[in-house]
Design a protein around this motif. Structure first.
Motif, PDB file in Angstrom:
ATOM      1  N   MET A  56     -12.719 -16.557  13.888  1.00 51.72           N
ATOM      2  CA  MET A  56     -11.902 -16.401  14.042  1.00 51.72           C
ATOM      3  C   MET A  56     -12.410 -17.272  12.807  1.00 51.72           C
ATOM      4  O   MET A  56     -12.623 -18.338  13.125  1.00 51.72           O
ATOM      5  CB  MET A  56     -11.313 -17.242  14.909  1.00 51.72           C
ATOM      6  CG  MET A  56      -9.803 -17.470  14.421  1.00 51.72           C
ATOM      7  SD  MET A  56      -8.374 -18.741  16.135  1.00 51.72           S
ATOM      8  CE  MET A  56      -8.085 -16.736  16.931  1.00 51.72           C
ATOM      9  N   PRO A  57     -10.484 -16.501  11.790  1.00 52.22           N
ATOM     10  CA  PRO A  57     -11.472 -17.655  10.682  1.00 52.22           C
ATOM     11  C   PRO A  57     -10.925 -19.243  11.083  1.00 52.22           C
ATOM     12  O   PRO A  57      -9.803 -19.088  11.437  1.00 52.22           O
ATOM     13  CB  PRO A  57     -10.560 -17.191   9.396  1.00 52.22           C
ATOM     14  CG  PRO A  57     -10.285 -15.812  10.253  1.00 52.22           C
ATOM     15  CD  PRO A  57      -9.849 -15.861  11.929  1.00 52.22           C
ATOM     16  N   LEU A  58     -10.942 -20.553  10.270  1.00 54.59           N
ATOM     17  CA  LEU A  58     -10.674 -21.565  10.495  1.00 54.59           C
ATOM     18  C   LEU A  58      -9.338 -21.768   9.884  1.00 54.59           C
ATOM     19  O   LEU A  58      -8.969 -22.414  11.194  1.00 54.59           O
ATOM     20  CB  LEU A  58     -11.105 -22.812   9.211  1.00 54.59           C
ATOM     21  CG  LEU A  58     -13.502 -22.322   9.911  1.00 54.59           C
ATOM     22  CD1 LEU A  58     -13.527 -23.445   8.334  1.00 54.59           C
ATOM     23  CD2 LEU A  58     -13.476 -23.802  10.781  1.00 54.59           C
ATOM     24  N   ALA A  59      -7.806 -21.102   9.060  1.00 51.94           N
ATOM     25  CA  ALA A  59      -7.307 -21.083   9.157  1.00 51.94           C
ATOM     26  C   ALA A  59      -6.319 -21.049  10.319  1.00 51.94           C
ATOM     27  O   ALA A  59      -5.265 -21.590  10.767  1.00 51.94           O
ATOM     28  CB  ALA A  59      -6.435 -20.612   7.848  1.00 51.94           C
ATOM     29  N   ASP A  60      -6.886 -19.889  10.745  1.00 52.22           N
ATOM     30  CA  ASP A  60      -5.984 -19.659  11.864  1.00 52.22           C
ATOM     31  C   ASP A  60      -7.043 -20.302  12.933  1.00 52.22           C
ATOM     32  O   ASP A  60      -6.290 -21.065  13.882  1.00 52.22           O
ATOM     33  CB  ASP A  60      -6.796 -18.557  12.484  1.00 52.22           C
ATOM     34  CG  ASP A  60      -6.185 -17.579  11.554  1.00 52.22           C
ATOM     35  OD1 ASP A  60      -5.557 -17.085  11.231  1.00 52.22           O
ATOM     36  OD2 ASP A  60      -6.468 -15.869  11.466  1.00 52.22           O
ATOM     37  N   GLU A  81      -3.934 -13.298  20.268  1.00 54.38           N
ATOM     38  CA  GLU A  81      -3.904 -11.634  19.983  1.00 54.38           C
ATOM     39  C   GLU A  81      -3.560 -10.687  18.765  1.00 54.38           C
ATOM     40  O   GLU A  81      -4.398  -9.685  18.548  1.00 54.38           O
ATOM     41  CB  GLU A  81      -2.717 -10.931  20.835  1.00 54.38           C
ATOM     42  CG  GLU A  81      -2.166 -11.267  21.971  1.00 54.38           C
ATOM     43  CD  GLU A  81      -0.837 -10.858  22.610  1.00 54.38           C
ATOM     44  OE1 GLU A  81       0.084 -11.098  22.259  1.00 54.38           O
ATOM     45  OE2 GLU A  81      -0.569 -11.302  23.518  1.00 54.38           O
ATOM     46  N   THR A  82      -3.219 -11.401  17.676  1.00 57.11           N
ATOM     47  CA  THR A  82      -3.970 -11.014  16.060  1.00 57.11           C
ATOM     48  C   THR A  82      -4.884 -10.996  16.065  1.00 57.11           C
ATOM     49  O   THR A  82      -4.922  -9.704  15.505  1.00 57.11           O
ATOM     50  CB  THR A  82      -2.984 -12.207  15.150  1.00 57.11           C
ATOM     51  OG1 THR A  82      -1.390 -11.905  15.917  1.00 57.11           O
ATOM     52  CG2 THR A  82      -2.775 -11.451  13.793  1.00 57.11           C
ATOM     53  N   HIS A  83      -5.866 -11.982  16.347  1.00 56.06           N
ATOM     54  CA  HIS A  83      -7.102 -11.796  15.987  1.00 56.06           C
ATOM     55  C   HIS A  83      -8.006 -11.055  16.672  1.00 56.06           C
ATOM     56  O   HIS A  83      -8.751 -10.135  16.184  1.00 56.06           O
ATOM     57  CB  HIS A  83      -7.965 -13.334  16.051  1.00 56.06           C
ATOM     58  CG  HIS A  83      -9.042 -13.278  15.385  1.00 56.06           C
ATOM     59  ND1 HIS A  83      -9.894 -13.399  14.746  1.00 56.06           N
ATOM     60  CD2 HIS A  83     -10.343 -13.662  16.948  1.00 56.06           C
ATOM     61  CE1 HIS A  83     -11.463 -13.316  14.645  1.00 56.06           C
ATOM     62  NE2 HIS A  83     -11.725 -13.329  15.322  1.00 56.06           N
ATOM     63  N   VAL A  84      -7.735 -10.290  17.724  1.00 54.01           N
ATOM     64  CA  VAL A  84      -8.540  -9.504  18.491  1.00 54.01           C
ATOM     65  C   VAL A  84      -8.159  -7.839  17.583  1.00 54.01           C
ATOM     66  O   VAL A  84      -9.229  -7.312  17.471  1.00 54.01           O
ATOM     67  CB  VAL A  84      -7.546  -9.490  20.528  1.00 54.01           C
ATOM     68  CG1 VAL A  84      -7.886  -7.793  21.268  1.00 54.01           C
ATOM     69  CG2 VAL A  84      -8.283 -10.502  21.113  1.00 54.01           C
ATOM     70  N   ARG A  85      -6.202  -7.811  17.091  1.00 56.19           N
ATOM     71  CA  ARG A  85      -6.669  -6.731  16.604  1.00 56.19           C
ATOM     72  C   ARG A  85      -7.633  -6.915  15.742  1.00 56.19           C
ATOM     73  O   ARG A  85      -7.198  -5.095  15.411  1.00 56.19           O
ATOM     74  CB  ARG A  85      -5.173  -6.723  16.457  1.00 56.19           C
ATOM     75  CG  ARG A  85      -4.318  -6.339  18.134  1.00 56.19           C
ATOM     76  CD  ARG A  85      -2.797  -5.607  17.811  1.00 56.19           C
ATOM     77  NE  ARG A  85      -1.755  -7.393  16.963  1.00 56.19           N
ATOM     78  CZ  ARG A  85      -1.251  -7.988  17.288  1.00 56.19           C
ATOM     79  NH1 ARG A  85      -0.746  -8.416  18.826  1.00 56.19           N
ATOM     80  NH2 ARG A  85      -0.441  -8.669  16.794  1.00 56.19           N
ATOM     81  N   ARG A  86      -7.589  -7.769  14.804  1.00 56.51           N
ATOM     82  CA  ARG A  86      -8.154  -7.487  13.793  1.00 56.51           C
ATOM     83  C   ARG A  86      -9.540  -7.223  13.623  1.00 56.51           C
ATOM     84  O   ARG A  86     -10.245  -6.633  13.531  1.00 56.51           O
ATOM     85  CB  ARG A  86      -7.523  -9.033  12.861  1.00 56.51           C
ATOM     86  CG  ARG A  86      -8.949  -9.126  11.745  1.00 56.51           C
ATOM     87  CD  ARG A  86      -8.438 -10.722  10.387  1.00 56.51           C
ATOM     88  NE  ARG A  86      -8.243 -11.073  11.826  1.00 56.51           N
ATOM     89  CZ  ARG A  86      -7.331 -12.848  11.729  1.00 56.51           C
ATOM     90  NH1 ARG A  86      -5.531 -12.406  11.360  1.00 56.51           N
ATOM     91  NH2 ARG A  86      -7.800 -13.972  12.470  1.00 56.51           N
ATOM     92  N   LEU A  87     -10.141  -7.876  14.748  1.00 56.34           N
ATOM     93  CA  LEU A  87     -11.338  -7.684  14.905  1.00 56.34           C
ATOM     94  C   LEU A  87     -11.437  -5.958  15.122  1.00 56.34           C
ATOM     95  O   LEU A  87     -12.872  -5.202  14.980  1.00 56.34           O
ATOM     96  CB  LEU A  87     -11.766  -8.605  16.347  1.00 56.34           C
ATOM     97  CG  LEU A  87     -12.164  -9.926  15.814  1.00 56.34           C
ATOM     98  CD1 LEU A  87     -12.664 -10.428  17.453  1.00 56.34           C
ATOM     99  CD2 LEU A  87     -13.102 -10.357  15.252  1.00 56.34           C
ATOM    100  N   GLU A  88     -10.500  -5.625  16.857  1.00 57.63           N
ATOM    101  CA  GLU A  88     -11.259  -4.190  16.494  1.00 57.63           C
ATOM    102  C   GLU A  88     -10.439  -3.132  15.629  1.00 57.63           C
ATOM    103  O   GLU A  88     -11.147  -2.677  15.372  1.00 57.63           O
ATOM    104  CB  GLU A  88     -10.178  -4.411  17.726  1.00 57.63           C
ATOM    105  CG  GLU A  88     -10.200  -4.424  19.105  1.00 57.63           C
ATOM    106  CD  GLU A  88      -8.781  -4.471  20.159  1.00 57.63           C
ATOM    107  OE1 GLU A  88      -7.614  -4.239  19.456  1.00 57.63           O
ATOM    108  OE2 GLU A  88      -8.704  -4.082  21.411  1.00 57.63           O
ATOM    109  N   ALA A  89      -9.584  -3.516  14.489  1.00 55.93           N
ATOM    110  CA  ALA A  89      -9.584  -2.261  13.498  1.00 55.93           C
ATOM    111  C   ALA A  89     -10.764  -2.659  13.057  1.00 55.93           C
ATOM    112  O   ALA A  89     -11.250  -2.144  12.354  1.00 55.93           O
ATOM    113  CB  ALA A  89      -8.794  -3.360  12.584  1.00 55.93           C
ATOM    114  N   GLY A  90     -11.484  -3.661  12.807  1.00 54.01           N
ATOM    115  CA  GLY A  90     -12.256  -3.997  11.867  1.00 54.01           C
ATOM    116  C   GLY A  90     -14.058  -3.242  12.065  1.00 54.01           C
ATOM    117  O   GLY A  90     -14.519  -2.848  11.929  1.00 54.01           O
ATOM    118  N   LEU A  91     -14.354  -3.221  13.735  1.00 53.78           N
ATOM    119  CA  LEU A  91     -14.707  -2.327  14.795  1.00 53.78           C
ATOM    120  C   LEU A  91     -14.889  -0.922  14.291  1.00 53.78           C
ATOM    121  O   LEU A  91     -16.571  -0.593  14.198  1.00 53.78           O
ATOM    122  CB  LEU A  91     -15.213  -3.164  15.122  1.00 53.78           C
ATOM    123  CG  LEU A  91     -16.210  -2.254  16.742  1.00 53.78           C
ATOM    124  CD1 LEU A  91     -17.516  -2.891  16.321  1.00 53.78           C
ATOM    125  CD2 LEU A  91     -15.756  -2.644  18.119  1.00 53.78           C
TER     126      LEU A  91
END
Length: 360
Positions: free
Chosen positions: A60-64, A85-95
């Motif tokens: 997770m980015p430091l800002a978050d 939840e936002t971070h999980v969606r970001r990871l899933e999209a990146g994956l």
């Protein structure tokens, strides 16, 4: 109250990481001794530190993370849940994107025909002066890889061509190249990867001044000297094309006194950065810059001058020691370009360090 050492032990964060988070305002100690500067943490901060460690392992980015910790301390569970939840969606999209790209790369790899390496029909034999070979191995050994996921880097490349032997080592973050003159082999180019334990055994035999004999027979390499013999199998992998990697972009060149510069690096300021050391651990970085008059400066603040190049201090000190010269040439270009450390009297022996990108 917990000391910084106790906090590191109980939270799973290293001491250097805790210092980094303090300077970044992410996890500030409850009290700092005004005399010693030693950090002390309150009882409630242990849970925050453990949460921080988990979030960083989840990339997770430091800002978050700052927002999550703020929501955690204020019991704002809605905010924390939304950020997770936002971070999980970001990871899933990146994956998903990464899988698509790697599927394309695999298809490209499969479509390329791997050139057939002609079998060695004769034993390659050559002679090399013991001091030259020992000096070459000493100049590159520090850069050999240790990552079990990259076995092709867990050794030193012996690149024999004409009457020269180039030895090369890299772990992706640094690369070192050195050359020794040979005799007895003037045929086609031969490349083998000698595993690091065998390299160390070879180095132990190179204490004299007389030439030693190197032989390559199939996948086996042998070194003979007046003091004995050592032999073993080569690594059955392909080494990266290092000649493509040594073309560093143009930059500024400066001559430095090796001892003085090493002392300046050892005692000078550092910036601690996450995931810059082996295995993604925090590492101390030295900020370097060559000024217009050819002077090398060490920066104290990552924001004071964006033209400084950040490099792992441990790797820099190892490269300086391996160079083994009183005077060295440093080539420093853009913040994203590798740093080259060269011997002014030997153009074929040098090392290169990859820069570290500092977080915003």
């Amino acid at each position: 109250m917990r000391s910084i050492g106790e906090m590191a032990r109980d939270s799973g964060l290293s001491v250097s990481a805790l210092r980094f988070y303090d300077r970044g305002g992410v996890l500030v100690p409850a009290w700092v001794d005004p005399v010693s500067g030693y950090r002390w943490y309150g009882p409630g901060q242990l849970d925050e530190a453990r949460l921080l460690a988990r979030l960083r392992r989840a990339a997770m980015p430091l800002a978050d993370i700052r927002l999550v910790l703020a929501g955690w301390s204020s019991a704002d569970t809605d905010l924390v849940r939304k950020l997770l939840e936002t971070h999980v969606r970001r990871l899933e999209a990146g994956l998903a994107d990464a899988r698509d790209e790697f599927s394309t790369l695999r298809a490209l790899l499969e479509s390329r025909e791997k050139p057939m390496t002609p079998p060695r029909t004769a034993v390659v034999r050559l002679s090399v002066a013991a001091p030259e070979l020992s000096g070459a191995l000493d100049a590159v050994r520090f850069a050999a890889g240790r990552d079990p996921e990259l076995p092709m880097l867990a050794g030193v490349l012996f690149d024999i061509e004409g009457e020269t032997l180039d030895v090369v080592a890299t772990d992706r973050y640094r690369m070192a190249v050195a050359r020794a003159a040979t005799s007895g082999h003037a045929d086609t180019r031969v490349q083998i990867i000698v595993p690091t334990p065998l390299v160390d055994a070879m180095r132990a035999l190179l204490g004299g001044e007389e030439p030693v004999r190197l032989a390559v027979d199939g996948d086996r390499v042998t070194l003979e000297s007046g003091d004995g013999q050592t032999a073993g199998p080569c690594l059955d992998h392909d080494f990266p094309d290092y000649r493509r990697l040594v073309r560093a972009p143009d930059g500024h060149r400066a001559l430095v006194d090796a001892g003085t510069f090493r002392e300046a690096v050892e005692t000078g300021p550092v910036v601690t950065s996450e995931a810059s050391g082996p295995g993604g651990t925090p590492a101390d970085l030295t900020l370097l810059k060559v000024t217009g008059d050819g002077t090398v400066t060490i920066g104290e603040d990552r924001w004071s001058d964006q033209n400084h190049v950040a490099v792992n201090r441990e790797y820099l000190l190892a490269a300086l020691a391996a160079a083994a010269r009183d005077q060295l040439a440093l080539e420093i270009g853009a913040p994203t370009a590798p740093i080259a450390i060269r011997r002014p009297d030997d153009e074929h022996t040098f090392s290169m360090l990859m820069p570290v990108r500092l977080e915003d």
